[in-house]
Design an enzyme around this catalytic site. Sequence first.
Site, short mmCIF file in Angstrom:
data_model
loop_
_atom_site.label_atom_id
_atom_site.label_comp_id
_atom_site.label_asym_id
_atom_site.label_seq_id
_atom_site.Cartn_x
_atom_site.Cartn_y
_atom_site.Cartn_z
N GLY A 153 0.80 -1.43 0.10
CA GLY A 153 0.18 -0.03 -0.04
C GLY A 153 1.10 1.40 0.08
O GLY A 153 2.13 1.22 -0.02
N SER A 181 -2.93 4.21 12.49
CA SER A 181 -4.45 4.64 12.69
C SER A 181 -4.72 5.66 11.92
O SER A 181 -4.05 6.10 10.98
CB SER A 181 -4.58 4.65 14.17
N LYS A 189 -9.79 9.56 11.36
CA LYS A 189 -11.15 9.18 11.25
C LYS A 189 -11.62 8.38 12.41
O LYS A 189 -13.03 8.26 12.69
CB LYS A 189 -11.36 8.46 9.91
N LYS A 238 -11.19 1.36 13.04
CA LYS A 238 -9.61 1.57 13.55
C LYS A 238 -9.90 2.24 14.87
O LYS A 238 -8.84 2.10 15.50
CB LYS A 238 -9.32 2.79 12.66
N VAL A 283 -2.94 11.71 3.64
CA VAL A 283 -1.70 11.64 3.07
C VAL A 283 -1.89 12.16 1.54
O VAL A 283 -2.69 11.18 0.86
CB VAL A 283 -0.83 10.51 3.17
N VAL A 319 -7.71 12.39 -2.79
CA VAL A 319 -8.34 13.25 -3.66
C VAL A 319 -7.49 13.81 -4.57
O VAL A 319 -7.75 14.01 -5.60
CB VAL A 319 -8.81 14.62 -2.82
N ARG A 335 -20.53 11.80 1.32
CA ARG A 335 -21.10 10.18 0.95
C ARG A 335 -21.22 9.82 2.47
O ARG A 335 -20.75 10.38 3.29
CB ARG A 335 -19.99 9.60 0.32
#
Length: 680
Positions: A293, A408, A411, A423, A449, A456, A541
Amino acid sequence: MPFLVRHRQLVAIATHLGIAAAAYLAAFALRFDLELHPRWLAMVAATLPLLLACKLVGFWSARLFGGSWRHVSVHDVEDIARGNLLASTLFLAVMVFTHGLRGFPRSVFLLDLLLCTLAMGAIRVGIRLARERGERRAVRRIETLALIVGAGSAGIKLLQEIEQRRRLRVGVVGFLDDDPRKIGLRVCGTPVLGGIDDLPGLVAAHEIGEVLIALPAASGAVIRRVVQHCTTARVRHRVLPTLAELVDGRVMYTQMREVKVGDLLARDAVRLDLPRVAALVAGRTVIVTGAAGSIGSELCRQVAAYGPARLVLYDRHENGMFVLEMELRTRFPDVALVPVLGDVLLVDQLERVFSTERPDLVLHAAAYKHVPLAELNVLEAVRNNVLGTHNVARAALAHGTSQFVMVSTDKAVRPTSVMGVTKRVAELVVKNLHREGRTRFAAVRFGNVLGSNGSVVPIFREQIARGGPVTVTHPEVTRYFMTIPEAVQLILQAATIGGGGETFVLEMGEPVKIVDLARQMIRLSGFEPDEDIAIEFSGLRPGEKLYEELVAEGEEQAATPHERIRVLVAQEAPPPLVEWLGRIEDGVAASDTDAVMRTIRMLVPAYTASASLLATLAGASANRGESGLRHAGEPGTEGGPGAGRGGVRLRRLPPRPADAAELSATAAAAPPDARRAPVG
């Protein structure tokens, strides 16, 4: 010329001693008003060999015989002065203890020092000026006039490089600098025309075609200001890399690049305690879960740079693992890599890897992190983020791992999403397990990040490339941002601080409005927002909120030895795992989303489920003919009493006073836009 090249050292020594002899004779001539009687000439001849021997020692000590005369610098002038001072001091001492100073003009010592130093410096500077003048005589074809923002060392080096490379075809009109002491001066022959705010007017007045931003240590606010003025003036602008990106202090025009969004959000460089980070990693076995990731792969890169004994890459993403392994083997050929296609949900596989590799440090970055997907796949998010974390942590505990660090998110604070609340529950898992053994557990919490998969920035970039529109969820939504390398540096630094059981928070700077970020990216792409590229608002959303927080209720921040890291001190201890983990495991095994979310709501009272999730759960309960949501373990649910992991029966949480009808009513009464309200 071949003789001079082959015997360069001898030629340099002879030249320096010739200058020294001439300066010594000139010192006597000045002392006696240019009238040298035979007596003084005899004295010069008698003492000259001693002088040259002392000069040879002084010049050799100052390494004057190896410098390039065509590229003389201030450091070379300092060496000349130091070498002559040493030689003159040595000559004076030898004269005192051998010949004595009776009848010797003492002022000659000072005159010789000054004349020899000036002559050697002047000859070098003259050769350099002649070379540079010869280069400038050549006709330069200038196609673009430029301004350099920043009259500091980086800007000066950039100017010099542009002037030395005729093929660049760029002419620098002047500098811009906000230092009022520099405005109006000439730096390296080029005027400082004004401050940054004068940029639009100067671009128009001088027909500037390009602005070169030479501010490698500037803050994001300063870069944003320069970019805004360039956008207003409709002039191309490029920036030098940051100090961390520059190699060996070289500032080259060829390193200029387009301004990136990371430059606009930049903060001061992270100050790392390198010895402590190196001690954490060097010579140890490190396992990184979620290695393929965005955060996991950067963790692998930075860990590999510190020379671990073995680096275990653990991820189930085959293509990502292949690319990462190839990169790491190329960049760090001396690091022993162990790529494992593994899943944090497979306990037997974790057991095998941990028993074989015996890791000293576990960096747990594996997680489902996309908010909308987690809302639609609740049980998978719980399974991966909560139970997966528990599996890895249990394996670390069982095999004597020294330290376990979980990545973590902000959020997890007052969560409104499944991703965030899972989380938060994973943080509780880590806190609980710290009490059970010698492994030091910690969690590191931070915000978004830049450039991570699904963030985004790449989404906006793709939308701009298609011609728009750029979609933003809400005009007031804000987020904390950090670059991936910066976040990983602070994760490693936090790992060196904790004694175990802590949750660390990274200092994220000021939150950024997403719509402002979209406008800046559109301008950086050469377009004007709302004119060339439209911005549309799609609405929050499910699971999203207007703003994120870093500290939850019941937590207090405390300082750490690092100014960019805070540790959270909880006022209450988390509920023991034995009271709730079995309920989550049973609910997931029975595919009972209702039961799982009931338990999670009890663990995290600040959690506010999205209206869409509440409606889904209420509908599922109605389809089963139940009055509403029930707790796992209550009569009538599929996840009734059962054994926890390993056959150990787990004590259940007592039923919550509020019954399912309360949640059903909440879901039914929730307006369609209820999910847009920020959590308070």
